[in-house]
Design an enzyme around this catalytic site. Sequence first.
Site, PDB file in Angstrom:
ATOM      1  N   TYR A 141       0.794  -1.228   0.000  1.00  0.00           N
ATOM      2  CA  TYR A 141       0.000   0.000   0.000  1.00  0.00           C
ATOM      3  C   TYR A 141       0.827   1.279   0.000  1.00  0.00           C
ATOM      4  CZ  TYR A 141      -3.614  -3.349   1.205  1.00  0.00           C
ATOM      5  OH  TYR A 141      -4.460  -4.422   1.199  1.00  0.00           O
ATOM      6  N   ASP A 143     -25.730  -2.176  -2.106  1.00  0.00           N
ATOM      7  CA  ASP A 143     -27.097  -1.656  -2.111  1.00  0.00           C
ATOM      8  C   ASP A 143     -27.143  -0.193  -1.682  1.00  0.00           C
ATOM      9  OD1 ASP A 143     -28.040  -4.092  -3.002  1.00  0.00           O
ATOM     10  OD2 ASP A 143     -28.752  -4.745  -1.031  1.00  0.00           O
ATOM     11  N   HIS A 175      -8.871   1.416  -5.613  1.00  0.00           N
ATOM     12  CA  HIS A 175      -8.020   0.506  -4.842  1.00  0.00           C
ATOM     13  C   HIS A 175      -6.575   0.927  -5.048  1.00  0.00           C
ATOM     14  CE1 HIS A 175     -11.308  -2.102  -3.828  1.00  0.00           C
ATOM     15  NE2 HIS A 175     -11.723  -1.954  -5.075  1.00  0.00           N
ATOM     16  N   SER A 181      -3.819  -0.782  -4.348  1.00  0.00           N
ATOM     17  CA  SER A 181      -3.112  -1.887  -5.002  1.00  0.00           C
ATOM     18  C   SER A 181      -3.996  -2.440  -6.122  1.00  0.00           C
ATOM     19  CB  SER A 181      -2.794  -2.994  -3.989  1.00  0.00           C
ATOM     20  OG  SER A 181      -3.983  -3.645  -3.568  1.00  0.00           O
ATOM     21  N   ARG A 204      -9.726 -11.658  -3.714  1.00  0.00           N
ATOM     22  CA  ARG A 204      -9.765 -10.207  -3.931  1.00  0.00           C
ATOM     23  C   ARG A 204     -10.159  -9.839  -5.361  1.00  0.00           C
ATOM     24  NH1 ARG A 204      -7.414  -7.791   0.561  1.00  0.00           N
ATOM     25  NH2 ARG A 204      -5.901  -9.102   1.662  1.00  0.00           N
TER      26      ARG A 204
END
Length: 145
Positions: free
Chosen positions: A24, A88, A101, A103, A112
């Site tokens: 990250y 939702d 994201h 990564s 993932r």
Amino acid sequence: MPGKILLLNGPNLNMLGKREPDIYGHDTLEDVVALATAEAAKHGLEVEALQSNHEGELIDALHNARGTHIGCVINPGGLTHTSVALLDAVKASELPTVEVHISNPHAREEFRHHSYISLAAVSVIAGAGIQGYRFAVDILANLKK
């Protein structure tokens, strides 16, 4: 009154800069918010930022942003792969939403690779580091035009 973008960061993103920096990076959540806020300002927009480790808080924020914000940038963290309720809520908000994201989840573990949130997103940005947030704000600003 300038338009507002809702910036949501899900579970564990408060640990940016500390948790798994090899995946990250070393940037912090504060860096993410500053980057998104600066990009929004270039477009005459504001950012309302929330990070929560609790799914319900993210859902409440989406519900509350309906009709008051021009869009949402969301990094759902681990909820990406598990939360139909968050999906939702994105749909119920009726906000154009960009999923981010840091990564690339497709270069990581198999679990993932699936995102519920992407089913409702106008765009998905993955693997661009925290610059993905800047790109997401730019996308929403251009949709507003």
